[in-house]
Structures are given as C-alpha cells and as structure tokens.
Design an enzyme around this catalytic site. Structure first.
Site, PDB file in Angstrom:
ATOM      1  N   LYS A   1       1.820  11.467 -10.369  1.00  0.00           N
ATOM      2  CA  LYS A   1       0.981  10.645 -11.272  1.00  0.00           C
ATOM      3  C   LYS A   1       1.765   9.509 -11.657  1.00  0.00           C
ATOM      4  CE  LYS A   1      -2.202  13.860 -13.256  1.00  0.00           C
ATOM      5  NZ  LYS A   1      -2.471  14.382 -14.637  1.00  0.00           N
TER       6      LYS A   1
ATOM      7  N   GLU B   1      -5.513  17.518  -9.226  1.00  0.00           N
ATOM      8  CA  GLU B   1      -6.215  18.003 -10.566  1.00  0.00           C
ATOM      9  C   GLU B   1      -7.512  18.218 -10.533  1.00  0.00           C
ATOM     10  OE1 GLU B   1      -4.053  16.375 -14.160  1.00  0.00           O
ATOM     11  OE2 GLU B   1      -6.088  16.584 -15.240  1.00  0.00           O
TER      12      GLU B   1
ATOM     13  N   ASN C   1      -2.191  20.229 -19.190  1.00  0.00           N
ATOM     14  CA  ASN C   1      -2.611  19.488 -20.112  1.00  0.00           C
ATOM     15  C   ASN C   1      -2.782  20.390 -21.260  1.00  0.00           C
ATOM     16  OD1 ASN C   1      -3.033  17.337 -18.372  1.00  0.00           O
ATOM     17  ND2 ASN C   1      -4.900  17.780 -18.101  1.00  0.00           N
TER      18      ASN C   1
ATOM     19  N   ARG D   1       0.737  -1.119  -0.037  1.00  0.00           N
ATOM     20  CA  ARG D   1       0.096  -0.040   0.044  1.00  0.00           C
ATOM     21  C   ARG D   1       0.895   1.245  -0.048  1.00  0.00           C
ATOM     22  NH1 ARG D   1      -3.384  -2.880   3.508  1.00  0.00           N
ATOM     23  NH2 ARG D   1      -5.043  -3.898   2.671  1.00  0.00           N
TER      24      ARG D   1
ATOM     25  N   GLU E   1       7.447  20.131 -24.451  1.00  0.00           N
ATOM     26  CA  GLU E   1       6.857  20.159 -23.308  1.00  0.00           C
ATOM     27  C   GLU E   1       7.293  21.416 -22.459  1.00  0.00           C
ATOM     28  OE1 GLU E   1       4.399  18.434 -21.848  1.00  0.00           O
ATOM     29  OE2 GLU E   1       4.549  16.494 -22.621  1.00  0.00           O
TER      30      GLU E   1
ATOM     31  N   ARG F   1      -4.470  22.421 -11.944  1.00  0.00           N
ATOM     32  CA  ARG F   1      -3.419  21.571 -12.549  1.00  0.00           C
ATOM     33  C   ARG F   1      -3.812  21.195 -14.104  1.00  0.00           C
ATOM     34  NH1 ARG F   1      -0.504  16.288  -9.714  1.00  0.00           N
ATOM     35  NH2 ARG F   1       0.641  15.774 -11.494  1.00  0.00           N
TER      36      ARG F   1
ATOM     37  N   HIS G   1       5.510  11.770 -27.818  1.00  0.00           N
ATOM     38  CA  HIS G   1       4.310  12.446 -26.954  1.00  0.00           C
ATOM     39  C   HIS G   1       4.697  13.966 -27.355  1.00  0.00           C
ATOM     40  CE1 HIS G   1       1.817  13.471 -23.863  1.00  0.00           C
ATOM     41  NE2 HIS G   1       3.027  14.024 -23.034  1.00  0.00           N
TER      42      HIS G   1
ATOM     43  N   HIS H   1      -2.368  18.680 -24.911  1.00  0.00           N
ATOM     44  CA  HIS H   1      -2.650  17.382 -24.518  1.00  0.00           C
ATOM     45  C   HIS H   1      -3.932  16.547 -25.078  1.00  0.00           C
ATOM     46  CE1 HIS H   1       1.064  17.882 -22.580  1.00  0.00           C
ATOM     47  NE2 HIS H   1       1.030  16.434 -22.171  1.00  0.00           N
TER      48      HIS H   1
ATOM     49  N   LYS I   1       6.075  23.278 -12.437  1.00  0.00           N
ATOM     50  CA  LYS I   1       5.354  22.247 -12.111  1.00  0.00           C
ATOM     51  C   LYS I   1       4.976  22.170 -10.585  1.00  0.00           C
ATOM     52  CE  LYS I   1       3.827  17.919 -13.475  1.00  0.00           C
ATOM     53  NZ  LYS I   1       3.675  17.048 -14.179  1.00  0.00           N
TER      54      LYS I   1
ATOM     55  N   HIS J   1      -2.976  13.865 -27.426  1.00  0.00           N
ATOM     56  CA  HIS J   1      -3.248  12.414 -26.969  1.00  0.00           C
ATOM     57  C   HIS J   1      -3.971  11.783 -28.182  1.00  0.00           C
ATOM     58  CE1 HIS J   1      -2.693  13.177 -22.512  1.00  0.00           C
ATOM     59  NE2 HIS J   1      -1.691  12.388 -22.943  1.00  0.00           N
TER      60      HIS J   1
HETATM   61  N1  LIG Z   1       3.445  10.730 -14.700  1.00  0.00           N
HETATM   62  C1  LIG Z   1       3.489  12.042 -15.377  1.00  0.00           C
HETATM   63  O1  LIG Z   1       3.252  13.117 -14.776  1.00  0.00           O
HETATM   64  C2  LIG Z   1       3.787  12.198 -16.990  1.00  0.00           C
HETATM   65  C3  LIG Z   1       4.000  13.364 -17.481  1.00  0.00           C
HETATM   66  C4  LIG Z   1       4.567  13.366 -18.775  1.00  0.00           C
HETATM   67  C5  LIG Z   1       4.687  11.966 -19.419  1.00  0.00           C
HETATM   68  N2  LIG Z   1       4.728  10.872 -18.782  1.00  0.00           N
HETATM   69  C6  LIG Z   1       4.683   9.445 -19.456  1.00  0.00           C
HETATM   70  O2  LIG Z   1       6.094   9.405 -19.777  1.00  0.00           O
HETATM   71  C7  LIG Z   1       6.273   8.638 -20.964  1.00  0.00           C
HETATM   72  C8  LIG Z   1       7.360   9.236 -21.823  1.00  0.00           C
HETATM   73  O3  LIG Z   1       8.345   9.709 -21.180  1.00  0.00           O
HETATM   74  P1  LIG Z   1       9.602   9.820 -22.025  1.00  0.00           P
HETATM   75  O4  LIG Z   1       9.539  10.845 -23.315  1.00  0.00           O
HETATM   76  O5  LIG Z   1      11.025  10.174 -21.224  1.00  0.00           O
HETATM   77  O6  LIG Z   1      10.010   8.316 -22.797  1.00  0.00           O
HETATM   78  P2  LIG Z   1      10.600   6.873 -22.448  1.00  0.00           P
HETATM   79  O7  LIG Z   1      10.678   6.820 -20.929  1.00  0.00           O
HETATM   80  O8  LIG Z   1      10.349   6.033 -23.361  1.00  0.00           O
HETATM   81  O9  LIG Z   1      12.202   7.409 -22.981  1.00  0.00           O
HETATM   82  C9  LIG Z   1      12.576   7.502 -24.270  1.00  0.00           C
HETATM   83  C10 LIG Z   1      13.655   6.787 -24.815  1.00  0.00           C
HETATM   84  O10 LIG Z   1      14.832   7.417 -24.413  1.00  0.00           O
HETATM   85  C11 LIG Z   1      15.743   6.476 -23.746  1.00  0.00           C
HETATM   86  N3  LIG Z   1      16.702   7.115 -22.606  1.00  0.00           N
HETATM   87  C12 LIG Z   1      16.018   7.395 -21.570  1.00  0.00           C
HETATM   88  N4  LIG Z   1      17.071   8.201 -20.919  1.00  0.00           N
HETATM   89  C13 LIG Z   1      18.237   8.252 -21.836  1.00  0.00           C
HETATM   90  C14 LIG Z   1      19.411   8.935 -21.853  1.00  0.00           C
HETATM   91  N5  LIG Z   1      19.840   9.692 -20.745  1.00  0.00           N
HETATM   92  N6  LIG Z   1      20.241   8.746 -22.783  1.00  0.00           N
HETATM   93  C15 LIG Z   1      19.842   7.865 -24.034  1.00  0.00           C
HETATM   94  N7  LIG Z   1      18.728   7.139 -24.074  1.00  0.00           N
HETATM   95  C16 LIG Z   1      17.774   7.635 -22.830  1.00  0.00           C
HETATM   96  C17 LIG Z   1      14.750   5.239 -23.153  1.00  0.00           C
HETATM   97  O11 LIG Z   1      15.554   4.108 -23.183  1.00  0.00           O
HETATM   98  C18 LIG Z   1      13.614   5.353 -24.240  1.00  0.00           C
HETATM   99  O12 LIG Z   1      14.112   4.413 -25.258  1.00  0.00           O
HETATM  100  C19 LIG Z   1       4.844   8.299 -21.475  1.00  0.00           C
HETATM  101  O13 LIG Z   1       4.632   6.910 -21.017  1.00  0.00           O
HETATM  102  C20 LIG Z   1       4.124   9.483 -20.780  1.00  0.00           C
HETATM  103  O14 LIG Z   1       2.787   9.027 -20.416  1.00  0.00           O
HETATM  104  C21 LIG Z   1       4.211  10.965 -17.505  1.00  0.00           C
HETATM  105 ZN   LIG Z   2       2.912  15.776 -21.486  1.00  0.00          ZN
END
Ligand SMILES: NC(=O)c1ccc[n+]([C@@H]2O[C@H](COP(=O)([O-])OP(=O)(O)OC[C@H]3O[C@@H](n4cnc5c(N)ncnc54)[C@H](O)[C@@H]3O)[C@@H](O)[C@H]2O)c1
Ligand SMILES: [Zn+2]
Length: 371
Positions: A146, A242, A250, A124, A188, A246, A270, A253, A232, A257
């Site tokens: 999140k 949210e 978006n 939990r 972003e 907050r 993204h 988005h 943020k 999305h």
């Molecule tokens: N929780 C939240 O508030 C929130 C906000 C925005 C996005 N997200 C989520 O985040 C995800 C997207 O995140 P992302 O863009 O970081 O994608 P990702 O985690 O898929 O990373 C992108 C690629 O870069 C590689 N990588 C990561 N760090 C690296 C580095 N330093 N050097 C070389 N390669 C590296 C990874 O292996 C991957 O192949 C989505 O699933 C999205 O829904 C969540």
């Molecule tokens: Zn985003």
C-alpha cells in the site's frame, strides 16, 4: 556475519523477501543489486533519517555500482502530499530512469508511502525497495504494497498498490528512535498479536519492557520484527487487495483514524490512536459477549504498559462516530469494525450501532480514569 532472518511474501511473480537483521545497512547495495538493474537509484529519505543513516546507505549502493540521487524530504505526516510526490517525480525523471531503475525508501512509514507511490506512477511502475527505519514501518507499512499520500479530505485517500521487490529492515537503527515512536510501534505489534498470534501476545506480556526500555538483545529484536512480518506476509498473500481477510489488520484503526483526525494528526502518534481504538473495539466486543472480560483486561493491561499518553476523554462520542462514518473504509456511512473474538482471533462486522459505540466509548473513558 551479522544476524539475519528472511521472511518471504508469497505473491506469485511478485513475491519478495523481507530481510531482517542487526546492523546490515552497510550491505544494502548488494541486496538491491539482487533485485534491480545496477544503474540509477533514487534514494528517498527524510532529513532526520538522512542525517543519521544517509551516508552509509549511499556509500553501500555506490559500492555496488549504483549511481545514487538522494531526494530528501521534510520529516513528518505533513510531507505526505501530492506536491511532495510531484517533486520526487521531478528528481527521478530528471535522471532519465527506465523501468528497471530503482527507488529506495530509507525512513519511516511517511517516506515509504511517498516513495512507493512515486515508484508506482513513475513510468507506470519502477522497481521499489523499502528500507524501513521505524517499528511501524518494519512491522507494517513497508510490507504489503500500500502506497500513497493524504488529501485535505482525509488521510491516505490517494494511492496505489505497488509491491516492493525487497524489504530490508535493519533493527540496529531502532536504537535511535524516540521513546514515543518505539511505544507507538509496539502498539501495532500488540495489534498483530491480538488478531493473529496468541504466542506473541504472551511473549509481549512477559517481555514488553525489555523492548520499551532498550534492554532487548539484537536477536530479540530480529525475532520480534520477523514474527510480525510473518503475520503481515501471510495475511497479505491471502488477500493482496483487501477484499476479505486483510481487513483484520485494521483492528483498532476505525476509531484510531477518527482520533487521529480529531487531533489534526498532530496530537497523537498513529500507534497511540490505534491502541485507543483497540480498547474501544474490545469494549464493544465485551458488550456483545463475543470476547471475554478476562481477555479484554489482558489487552488493556498490555496496552497500558505500552502507551503512556492519556486516552482522549475530551472527545465527544458523537464527533468520533461522525468521523468514523466519513472514513474511506465505511460502507454507506456505516463504520466497519474489527472485533476480537479471543486472543489471536478477530472478525469484521459492519453492524455496530451508534448506541453500542457510545457505551463502549464511555466504558473506555471510565476504565482510563481508574488507572
Ligand atoms: N502503507 C501502509 O501499509 C502503512 C501501514 C502503517 C502506517 N502507514 C503510514 O506510516 C506513517 C507512519 O509511519 P511512522 O510511524 O514510521 O512515522 P514517520 O515516518 O513519520 O517516522 C516517525 C519519526 O521518526 C523519525 N525516524 C525514522 N526512523 C528513525 C530512526 N531510526 N531514528 C530516529 N528517528 C527516526 C522520522 O524522521 C519521523 O520524524 C503514516 O503516514 C501511516 O499512514 C502506512
Ligand atoms: Zn496502523
């Protein structure tokens, strides 16, 4: 002494620090020991990040007395499933953790979302530390609590709010990010600037290429990431769950999305989809005369410098609209839009009509064809 800047996320008893610094990974262990009981640490990463940074992180945690179990996932959005969470939990529970044990997420948003969700539901809720390694993760995904995974019915449909106890962002690791991920992350950053920070926007107008082409100094990266974390942190602390403010995060988005979904989460990053969504939202706001043509042109020009993939002119406005209506954030089938009202300000509306959207989609295609 490495350069660092610390931003606080003020959430009462659940407040935490975001440490932003250059080449600070080797000091992670002592920072984690400051927020978690020294004992078992589940270290979740993906294969790509692990190959580059796993050893230094594992050694640092071990030097501070942690007993580390690496849990390495396949990279990419495809890993964001309940099945992956179940396998992470198998590994964690096998080590007999207690609620002071810690899960450390080393990677981009995908790793952070999966590891955070596993930490939220293991016993939990156990202590969670984010070590974000992409721009998207450093300025957005790692801050705010999140966590979650995707479902065949849609993205991020399963999850929980679970705040980290520490976010530890090493800007030095951004040097190994592929160009496309740097650009997607900078979209972003531009989003934050448009909704909240006119100074950041001007700064990006002047210096975007320094960040995009690897010319920026470590201190410039730290300043940029910390500025975004401050935005943020302020928004999240005003509205953790949210229910109001907050939602402005978006921006871009709603349509973004839908574009991701229609591209099977494969065609666009993204951040690219968010940039297109910002353009469409900007066109709607211009048509409503709620923001100026001039500001919309400034936004468009900046996004064109950041994002090099082409706008998806082949998607039909109707299919994008339908995808937006079925998004989890739509209310009673009405998409909710964040619309800019000036550089640095935005509002949330839920009365955008299908006809308004059609016109904005066509206008965005027309301006994409001009460039
Ligand atoms: N929780 C939240 O508030 C929130 C906000 C925005 C996005 N997200 C989520 O985040 C995800 C997207 O995140 P992302 O863009 O970081 O994608 P990702 O985690 O898929 O990373 C992108 C690629 O870069 C590689 N990588 C990561 N760090 C690296 C580095 N330093 N050097 C070389 N390669 C590296 C990874 O292996 C991957 O192949 C989505 O699933 C999205 O829904 C969540
Ligand atoms: Zn985003």
């Amino acid at each position: 002494m490495p350069l660092t800047e610390t931003v606080t996320v003020p959430l009462g008893a659940r407040s935490y620090s975001i440490v932003v610094g250059d080449r600070i990974l080797a000091d992670l262990g002592s920072a984690v020991a400051g927020v978690a009981k020294v004992g078992f640490a589940g270290l979740v990463s993906d294969e790509i990040v692990w190959a580059r940074y796993g050893t230094v992180v594992q050694k640092s945690l071990e030097a501070s007395g942690f007993s580390v179990r690496p849990i390495i996932l396949a990279p990419g959005e495809g890993s964001k499933t309940l099945g992956t969470v179940a396998s992470v939990l198998d590994e964690l529970l096998d080590a007999r953790p207690d609620r002071q044990s810690v899960v450390v997420a080393l990677g981009g948003g995908v790793v952070g979302d999966i590891a955070g969700f596993a930490a939220a539901i293991c016993l939990r809720g156990i202590t969670f530390v984010q070590v974000p390694t992409t721009i998207v993760a450093q300025v957005d995904a790692s801050v705010g609590g999140k966590t979650g995974v995707d479902h065949p019915c849609g993205k991020n449909l399963i999850g929980a709010f679970h705040q980290p106890s520490l976010v530890y962002a090493d800007t030095g690791v951004l040097t190994t990010l592929p160009d496309r991920d740097i650009r997607a992350g900078m979209a972003e950053v531009a989003k934050h600037a448009v909704i909240r920070d006119p100074r950041l926007f001007c700064d990006l107008e002047q210096r975007a290429e320094r960040f995009l082409s690897g010319l920026a100094e470590p201190s410039e990266w730290i300043e940029l990431i910390a500025a975004n974390c401050r935005i943020k942190a302020l928004v999240v602390s005003a509205d953790e769950r949210e229910s109001g403010l907050r939602e402005i995060l978006n921006y871009g988005h709603t349509t973004g999305h839908a574009i991701e979904l229609l591209g099977s989460y494969d065609r666009f990053r993204h951040g690219e989809a968010v940039a297109y969504g910002m353009k469409v939202a900007g066109a709607i706001a211009v048509a409503r005369a709620s923001w100026s043509v001039q500001d919309n042109l400034r936004q468009g020009a900046l996004l064109d410098r950041v994002i090099t993939t082409r706008f998806p002119s082949d998607y039909r406005s109707n299919e994008v609209w339908e995808a937006m209506r079925s998004d989890k954030k739509a209310r009673s089938g009405k998409p909710r839009f964040v619309l800019p009202t000036g550089i640095g300000n935005a509002e949330v509306v839920s009365d955008v009509t299908h006809a308004e959207f059609d016109a904005a989609w066509s206008a965005t295609i027309a301006s994409a064809n001009e460039t």
